[in-house]
Design an enzyme around this catalytic site. Structure first.
Site, PDB file in Angstrom:
ATOM      1  N   HIS A   1       9.395  -3.537   3.384  1.00 41.65           N
ATOM      2  CA  HIS A   1       9.018  -3.767   1.987  1.00 41.65           C
ATOM      3  C   HIS A   1      10.250  -4.105   1.147  1.00 41.65           C
ATOM      4  O   HIS A   1      10.191  -4.937   0.250  1.00 41.65           O
ATOM      5  CB  HIS A   1       8.343  -2.525   1.398  1.00 41.65           C
ATOM      6  CG  HIS A   1       7.056  -2.147   2.058  1.00 41.65           C
ATOM      7  ND1 HIS A   1       6.952  -1.095   2.930  1.00 41.65           N
ATOM      8  CD2 HIS A   1       5.816  -2.689   1.982  1.00 41.65           C
ATOM      9  CE1 HIS A   1       5.714  -0.996   3.352  1.00 41.65           C
ATOM     10  NE2 HIS A   1       4.990  -1.949   2.808  1.00 41.65           N
TER      11      HIS A   1
ATOM     12  N   MET B   1       0.855  -1.193   0.000  1.00 38.93           N
ATOM     13  CA  MET B   1       0.000   0.000   0.000  1.00 38.93           C
ATOM     14  C   MET B   1       0.894   1.248   0.000  1.00 38.93           C
ATOM     15  O   MET B   1       0.475   2.322   0.439  1.00 38.93           O
ATOM     16  CB  MET B   1      -0.933  -0.010   1.208  1.00 38.93           C
ATOM     17  CG  MET B   1      -1.844  -1.249   1.223  1.00 38.93           C
ATOM     18  SD  MET B   1      -3.380  -1.051   2.141  1.00 38.93           S
ATOM     19  CE  MET B   1      -2.766  -0.677   3.763  1.00 38.93           C
TER      20      MET B   1
ATOM     21  N   GLN C   1      -2.790 -12.017   8.472  1.00 41.32           N
ATOM     22  CA  GLN C   1      -3.000 -11.819   7.027  1.00 41.32           C
ATOM     23  C   GLN C   1      -2.287 -12.913   6.227  1.00 41.32           C
ATOM     24  O   GLN C   1      -2.873 -13.519   5.319  1.00 41.32           O
ATOM     25  CB  GLN C   1      -2.471 -10.439   6.630  1.00 41.32           C
ATOM     26  CG  GLN C   1      -2.352 -10.215   5.138  1.00 41.32           C
ATOM     27  CD  GLN C   1      -1.963  -8.787   4.796  1.00 41.32           C
ATOM     28  OE1 GLN C   1      -2.805  -7.911   4.845  1.00 41.32           O
ATOM     29  NE2 GLN C   1      -0.718  -8.551   4.436  1.00 41.32           N
TER      30      GLN C   1
ATOM     31  N   VAL D   1      10.984  -7.113   9.773  1.00 40.51           N
ATOM     32  CA  VAL D   1      12.181  -6.275   9.922  1.00 40.51           C
ATOM     33  C   VAL D   1      11.937  -5.325  11.093  1.00 40.51           C
ATOM     34  O   VAL D   1      10.856  -4.739  11.209  1.00 40.51           O
ATOM     35  CB  VAL D   1      12.472  -5.476   8.630  1.00 40.51           C
ATOM     36  CG1 VAL D   1      13.692  -4.577   8.821  1.00 40.51           C
ATOM     37  CG2 VAL D   1      12.692  -6.428   7.457  1.00 40.51           C
TER      38      VAL D   1
ATOM     39  N   GLY E   1       4.940 -10.133   4.415  1.00 40.94           N
ATOM     40  CA  GLY E   1       5.685 -10.046   5.661  1.00 40.94           C
ATOM     41  C   GLY E   1       5.008 -10.806   6.792  1.00 40.94           C
ATOM     42  O   GLY E   1       3.783 -10.814   6.906  1.00 40.94           O
ATOM     43  N   GLU E   2       5.823 -11.413   7.656  1.00 43.16           N
ATOM     44  CA  GLU E   2       5.284 -12.081   8.855  1.00 43.16           C
ATOM     45  C   GLU E   2       4.752 -11.066   9.861  1.00 43.16           C
ATOM     46  O   GLU E   2       4.047 -11.426  10.794  1.00 43.16           O
ATOM     47  CB  GLU E   2       6.376 -12.933   9.509  1.00 43.16           C
ATOM     48  CG  GLU E   2       6.704 -14.173   8.726  1.00 43.16           C
ATOM     49  CD  GLU E   2       7.705 -15.071   9.427  1.00 43.16           C
ATOM     50  OE1 GLU E   2       8.241 -14.672  10.484  1.00 43.16           O
ATOM     51  OE2 GLU E   2       7.959 -16.166   8.905  1.00 43.16           O
TER      52      GLU E   2
HETATM   53  O1  PAF Z   1      -0.176  -5.834   3.785  1.00 40.83           O
HETATM   54  C1  PAF Z   1      -0.609  -4.918   3.045  1.00 40.83           C
HETATM   55  O2  PAF Z   1       0.053  -3.889   2.796  1.00 40.83           O
HETATM   56  C2  PAF Z   1      -2.001  -5.046   2.449  1.00 40.83           C
HETATM   57  O3  PAF Z   1      -2.888  -5.644   3.334  1.00 40.83           O
HETATM   58  C3  PAF Z   1      -2.002  -5.761   1.081  1.00 40.83           C
HETATM   59  C4  PAF Z   1      -1.528  -7.211   1.217  1.00 40.83           C
HETATM   60  C5  PAF Z   1      -1.108  -5.007   0.114  1.00 40.83           C
HETATM   61  C6  PAF Z   1      -3.425  -5.793   0.521  1.00 40.83           C
HETATM   62  O4  PAF Z   1      -3.931  -4.508   0.324  1.00 40.83           O
END
Ligand code: PAF
Length: 274
Positions: free
Chosen positions: A34, A27, A151, A174, A145-146
């Site tokens: 990231h 996002m 999620q 991280v 990511g963990e």
């Molecule tokens: O983890 C995130 O940044 C969001 O939940 C994702 C996986 C990009 C979905 O919008």
């Protein structure tokens, strides 16, 4: 000619038709967490696609959709530096041309606990956009990511339950040198709140240190850290099995937590051995 008689054979044959594509979904407001996803994707794939979309479907009416950090120029520079081959950054109208979609992924019971209990509809929104992005990118592997452990677990369950042809790769959280897990939402914290926010990682460390004495002792150790940090108000602190099922008596487990520091809601988690 390849004759595929099983789903697994068909999936394998499809994969051999082209080079391996890895996708990192974000996002934006990119940080070192990231970057570690992008590097994992780069190492394991021939081509890397990064998606950047602040998905309105996963924000509740009182959440931070309008104020979510947007750092387009910096994100673009990071994507270029990390060797992203394709950056997909759609508008909301592009992703949801018919408005908010009527058909959404049902995350099932695990989607109603923890983050799902605090944020109704959150995992419907996450899984729906992840499924769309998997279809659009036709990725062979997708890296998450963990840090967002529930999620990651829910995405693995969706892939299993709906027979999606993609490898889901979990990448370790991280942390800053002092233990704070990296999050785009850390930018909301004042200098004082930034110190208070260390309660989460300290609670995880305290719990892990006494995990061998059982889940109750681990929870008490985490609770004592929060009791000693009045500015950090836990939303939930739980010990589960690594798949988010009930905690075992002994063996590998996971501690997950959410807490508010000022107006910012933070999450963190770590493995522990009971
Ligand atoms: O983890 C995130 O940044 C969001 O939940 C994702 C996986 C990009 C979905 O919008």
């Amino acid at each position: 000619m390849i004759v595929a008689r099983t789903r697994a054979e068909l999936v394998q044959a499809r994969r051999e038709l082209e080079k391996k594509v890895g996708v990192v979904m974000t996002m934006g407001a990119l940080h070192a967490g990231h970057v570690s996803l992008l590097r994992a994707a780069r190492a394991e794939s021939d081509h890397v696609i990064m998606t950047l979309f602040v998905n309105p479907l996963q924000f509740g009416p009182n959440e931070d959709l309008a104020t979510y950090p947007r750092t387009w120029a910096e994100d673009l520079a990071i994507a270029e530096r990390e060797g992203v081959d394709v950056l997909f950054a759609p508008t909301e109208a592009e992703m949801y041309p018919g408005g908010p979609p009527a058909v959404r992924v049902n995350p099932g019971p695990v989607g109603e606990i923890l983050e799902g209990a605090s944020r109704p509809g959150f995992f419907h929104g996450v899984l729906t956009v992840v499924l769309k992005l998997l279809h659009l990118t036709r990725a062979d592997a997708s890296f998450f990511g963990e840090k967002d452990f529930q999620q990651l677990t829910m995405i693995r369950a969706m892939v299993r339950d709906l027979d999606l042809d993609v490898d889901i790769v979990g990448v370790p959280t991280v942390r800053e040198p002092d233990g704070l897990a990296l999050s785009s939402r850390n930018s909301y914290l004042s200098a004082e709140e930034r110190v208070t926010a260390l309660a989460l990682s300290r609670a995880l460390a305290a719990a892990a240190a006494v995990g061998g004495q059982g889940a109750g002792v681990a929870l008490a150790a985490a609770g004592a850290v929060f009791d000693g940090t009045p500015g950090a108000r836990p939303d939930y602190v739980v010990v589960t099995a690594p798949d988010l099922g009930p905690a075992p008596e002994h063996g590998p487990a996971r501690m997950l937590m959410a807490a508010r520091v000022g107006t910012t809601r933070l999450i963190d988690n770590a493995p522990l051995t009971l």
